[in-house]
Write a protein that holds these residues in place. Structure first.
Motif, mmCIF file in Angstrom:
data_model
loop_
_atom_site.group_PDB
_atom_site.id
_atom_site.type_symbol
_atom_site.label_atom_id
_atom_site.label_comp_id
_atom_site.label_asym_id
_atom_site.label_seq_id
_atom_site.Cartn_x
_atom_site.Cartn_y
_atom_site.Cartn_z
ATOM 1 N N ARG A 3 63.019 15.730 -2.309
ATOM 2 C CA ARG A 3 61.581 15.747 -2.527
ATOM 3 C C ARG A 3 61.225 14.806 -3.661
ATOM 4 N NH1 ARG A 3 57.140 20.554 -3.892
ATOM 5 N NH2 ARG A 3 55.375 19.309 -3.157
ATOM 6 N N LEU A 4 60.327 13.876 -3.389
ATOM 7 C CA LEU A 4 59.876 12.917 -4.383
ATOM 8 C C LEU A 4 58.546 13.385 -4.963
ATOM 9 C CD1 LEU A 4 60.563 9.653 -2.370
ATOM 10 C CD2 LEU A 4 62.002 10.640 -4.156
ATOM 11 N N ARG A 5 58.420 13.311 -6.255
ATOM 12 C CA ARG A 5 57.148 13.652 -6.894
ATOM 13 C C ARG A 5 56.356 12.372 -7.130
ATOM 14 N NH1 ARG A 5 57.241 11.563 -11.758
ATOM 15 N NH2 ARG A 5 58.935 11.854 -13.260
ATOM 16 N N PRO A 6 55.032 12.474 -7.278
ATOM 17 C CA PRO A 6 54.235 11.289 -7.610
ATOM 18 C C PRO A 6 54.616 10.749 -8.984
ATOM 19 C CG PRO A 6 52.841 13.078 -6.801
ATOM 20 C CD PRO A 6 54.200 13.664 -7.044
ATOM 21 N N MET A 7 54.389 9.468 -9.180
ATOM 22 C CA MET A 7 54.684 8.861 -10.474
ATOM 23 C C MET A 7 53.693 9.356 -11.523
ATOM 24 S SD MET A 7 55.659 4.980 -9.286
ATOM 25 C CE MET A 7 55.568 4.359 -10.954
ATOM 26 N N THR A 8 54.173 9.518 -12.742
ATOM 27 C CA THR A 8 53.338 10.008 -13.833
ATOM 28 C C THR A 8 52.597 8.847 -14.508
ATOM 29 O OG1 THR A 8 55.108 9.784 -15.472
ATOM 30 C CG2 THR A 8 54.983 11.864 -14.247
ATOM 31 N N THR A 12 53.684 4.796 -14.899
ATOM 32 C CA THR A 12 52.835 3.675 -14.491
ATOM 33 C C THR A 12 52.423 2.817 -15.678
ATOM 34 O OG1 THR A 12 50.904 5.149 -14.600
ATOM 35 C CG2 THR A 12 51.934 4.852 -12.451
ATOM 36 N N SER A 13 52.254 3.441 -16.853
ATOM 37 C CA SER A 13 51.880 2.672 -18.048
ATOM 38 C C SER A 13 52.997 1.751 -18.498
ATOM 39 C CB SER A 13 51.487 3.619 -19.183
ATOM 40 O OG SER A 13 52.613 4.358 -19.643
ATOM 41 N N ARG A 14 54.225 2.084 -18.118
ATOM 42 C CA ARG A 14 55.365 1.233 -18.472
ATOM 43 C C ARG A 14 55.636 0.188 -17.397
ATOM 44 N NH1 ARG A 14 59.234 6.142 -20.772
ATOM 45 N NH2 ARG A 14 58.298 6.226 -22.852
ATOM 46 N N ARG A 15 54.661 0.018 -16.524
ATOM 47 C CA ARG A 15 54.713 -1.003 -15.468
ATOM 48 C C ARG A 15 55.896 -0.802 -14.525
ATOM 49 N NH1 ARG A 15 53.173 -6.617 -18.741
ATOM 50 N NH2 ARG A 15 51.146 -5.871 -19.546
ATOM 51 N N SER A 16 56.320 0.432 -14.389
ATOM 52 C CA SER A 16 57.382 0.696 -13.420
ATOM 53 C C SER A 16 56.762 0.774 -12.027
ATOM 54 C CB SER A 16 58.102 2.006 -13.753
ATOM 55 O OG SER A 16 57.206 3.100 -13.661
ATOM 56 N N ARG A 17 57.555 0.613 -11.017
ATOM 57 C CA ARG A 17 57.091 0.637 -9.630
ATOM 58 C C ARG A 17 57.887 1.667 -8.849
ATOM 59 N NH1 ARG A 17 60.899 -1.855 -6.544
ATOM 60 N NH2 ARG A 17 62.440 -3.117 -7.683
ATOM 61 N N SER A 18 57.354 2.039 -7.709
ATOM 62 C CA SER A 18 58.092 2.943 -6.830
ATOM 63 C C SER A 18 59.194 2.154 -6.136
ATOM 64 C CB SER A 18 57.153 3.555 -5.783
ATOM 65 O OG SER A 18 57.882 4.363 -4.884
ATOM 66 N N ALA A 316 63.186 14.389 -7.327
ATOM 67 C CA ALA A 316 63.376 13.111 -8.025
ATOM 68 C C ALA A 316 62.060 12.364 -8.179
ATOM 69 C CB ALA A 316 64.375 12.243 -7.245
ATOM 70 N N SER A 317 62.052 11.434 -9.120
ATOM 71 C CA SER A 317 60.924 10.528 -9.283
ATOM 72 C C SER A 317 61.265 9.203 -8.604
ATOM 73 C CB SER A 317 60.674 10.266 -10.780
ATOM 74 O OG SER A 317 59.856 9.129 -10.963
ATOM 75 N N PRO A 318 60.301 8.585 -7.919
ATOM 76 C CA PRO A 318 60.569 7.309 -7.259
ATOM 77 C C PRO A 318 60.461 6.115 -8.205
ATOM 78 C CG PRO A 318 58.312 7.955 -6.820
ATOM 79 C CD PRO A 318 58.923 9.070 -7.656
ATOM 80 N N SER A 319 60.153 6.361 -9.472
ATOM 81 C CA SER A 319 59.889 5.290 -10.422
ATOM 82 C C SER A 319 61.133 4.463 -10.733
ATOM 83 C CB SER A 319 59.333 5.873 -11.721
ATOM 84 O OG SER A 319 59.267 4.903 -12.732
ATOM 85 N N SER A 320 60.973 3.162 -10.804
ATOM 86 C CA SER A 320 62.083 2.275 -11.160
ATOM 87 C C SER A 320 62.537 2.534 -12.601
ATOM 88 C CB SER A 320 61.663 0.812 -11.014
ATOM 89 O OG SER A 320 60.511 0.559 -11.815
ATOM 90 N N TYR A 321 61.668 3.123 -13.419
ATOM 91 C CA TYR A 321 62.003 3.455 -14.791
ATOM 92 C C TYR A 321 63.142 4.457 -14.857
ATOM 93 C CZ TYR A 321 61.408 5.278 -19.540
ATOM 94 O OH TYR A 321 61.624 5.680 -20.837
#
Length: 323
Positions: A3-8, A12-18, A316-321
């Motif tokens: 299960r993926l959660r939405p990015m926080t 997004t403020s750290r310019r990370s991407r899904s 998990a988070s989909p963020s590249s961060y």
């Protein structure tokens, strides 16, 4: 399942991407790592960031109701890093503590089941509601007895979350009825409100226990156990099944940890290794699995091997961060 959660907002403020793309069919996905390139994975089911609590329950929770009442032990185990949505998926928005006379309801048309099926309710409250609903659909010649227990495992020591006592740890024994946790309180519940109130009580007790023993809740496993005893009043036969709802500790490597944090990491890693060894042994068809390697696998013995059905959910988070 994944299960993926939405990015926080922080991500997004750290310019990370899904960096996770879920393919059509909700089983396969691709991880595009900034450092290592693309990797393809396949799970039984993948819930994208827009998945609702109800859609997760329909796939993970609802199908096990019939199994429970057929005498099959069932288990939902959830794992993920801190902040990945474990508690939201497993518990979600719990109903407030419910009084038996329900005098606190401003609207008399609101029922306990309405609260348990709130759109933000997680797997646990929805299962509780459907278990009691299924009991009501059985004939009068069938009698049920529901009991619950709630335990936490920290530094390979087990504590009772219903009535925690400093210095008192629990032990696992096995008898003809399966695994029993010696010393753990087992509360009998007559309706959904009893179970919900127990969960609220356990959450409060866990906070008190954590303060007194300096326990980091993120580094402990918690397991909520529902015991369903079904008795046929005509034949006298008794059937038992257990539902284990387990939230595993977050496992994050701490490069500069000292003292207790190092011990926490070491023992959490040990329990995960033991769980992996048990699953590997069972899938390879070995006669005996190494349940005794950790407290976690000892408690989950009835839920992992034999007459059982288990579901693992990774949050998990989909963020590249975070990759």
């Amino acid at each position: 399942c994944l299960r993926l959660r939405p990015m926080t907002k922080i991500e997004t403020s750290r310019r990370s991407r899904s960096c996770i793309e879920v393919h059509e069919g909700s089983k396969e996905f691709t991880v595009d790592s900034p450092l290592d390139g693309e990797y393809d994975f396949c799970y039984d089911h993948v819930f994208d960031t827009d998945a609702t609590q109800e859609s997760v329950y329909e796939v993970v929770g609802y199908p096990i109701i019939d199994d429970l009442f057929d005498g099959v032990n069932c288990c939902v185990i959830i794992y993920g890093l801190t902040g990945s949505g474990k508690v939201h998926t497993l518990m979600g928005k719990l109903p407030y503590e419910i009084e038996r006379d329900e005098d606190h309801f401003e609207d008399e048309s609101v029922t306990t089941n309405d609260l348990l099926s709130d759109e933000d309710a997680g797997i646990t409250p929805r299962l509780i509601g459907d278990i009691f609903k299924c009991m009501e659909n059985h004939p009068e010649t069938v009698e049920f007895r529901i009991s619950c227990s709630f335990v936490a495992i920290y530094l390979e020591k087990m504590y009772d979350l219903l009535e925690p006592q400093v210095g008192k740890t629990l032990f696992v024994n096995e008898d003809c009825n399966g695994v029993r946790i010696e010393g753990a309180n087992e509360a009998y519940c007559f309706d959904e409100s009893d179970v919900i109130n127990l969960i609220h009580r356990s959450i409060a007790c866990r906070s008190i226990l954590g303060t007194r023993l300096n326990i980091d809740p993120k580094r402990s496993h918690t397991i909520f156990i529902i015991n369903i005893e079904k008795k046929d009043l005509v034949t006298g036969s008794i059937q038992r099944s257990y539902l284990h709802l387990a939230k595993l500790a977050a496992f994050e490597v701490q490069s500069k940890g000292k003292g207790q944090s190092v011990q926490e990491t070491k023992l959490v890693h040990k329990s995960f290794s033991a769980l992996g060894n048990v699953i590997k042994s069972l899938t390879e068809g070995h006669a005996e699995a190494p349940y005794q390697e950790s407290k976690l696998t000892c408690v989950l013995r009835d839920a992992l091997g034999g007459n059982c059905k288990s579901t693992f959910i990774i949050t998990a988070s989909p963020s590249s961060y975070n990759i």
